[in-house]
Design a protein around this motif. Sequence first.
Motif, short mmCIF file in Angstrom:
data_model
loop_
_atom_site.label_atom_id
_atom_site.label_comp_id
_atom_site.label_asym_id
_atom_site.label_seq_id
_atom_site.Cartn_x
_atom_site.Cartn_y
_atom_site.Cartn_z
N VAL A 1 0.83 -1.20 0.00
CA VAL A 1 0.00 0.00 0.00
C VAL A 1 0.87 1.25 0.00
N ASN B 1 2.42 2.07 -3.42
CA ASN B 1 1.49 2.37 -4.51
C ASN B 1 1.57 3.86 -4.84
N ASN C 1 -1.48 5.97 -4.10
CA ASN C 1 -1.90 6.04 -2.70
C ASN C 1 -2.02 7.50 -2.28
#
Length: 61
Positions: free
Chosen positions: A42, A45, A48
């Motif tokens: 995450v 990313n 994000n």
Amino acid sequence: MVPIFIFAVIVLGWAVYQDNQMKKKQQVDQLIQDAHQSLKVVESNPNNMVLEPFETADPVL
């Protein structure tokens, strides 16, 4: 003969308990490792969008 049987049952019960505790610890360790890996995915990313704390707070009227 009976004391030997009782002792064997106690030792077997202790061994099963220890095995169960070890399996639980391994499961928790695996869960933590998976969570860390997911967090890394995450965080890496590029899409994000992390909001700053002031962006998530309710506006003061």
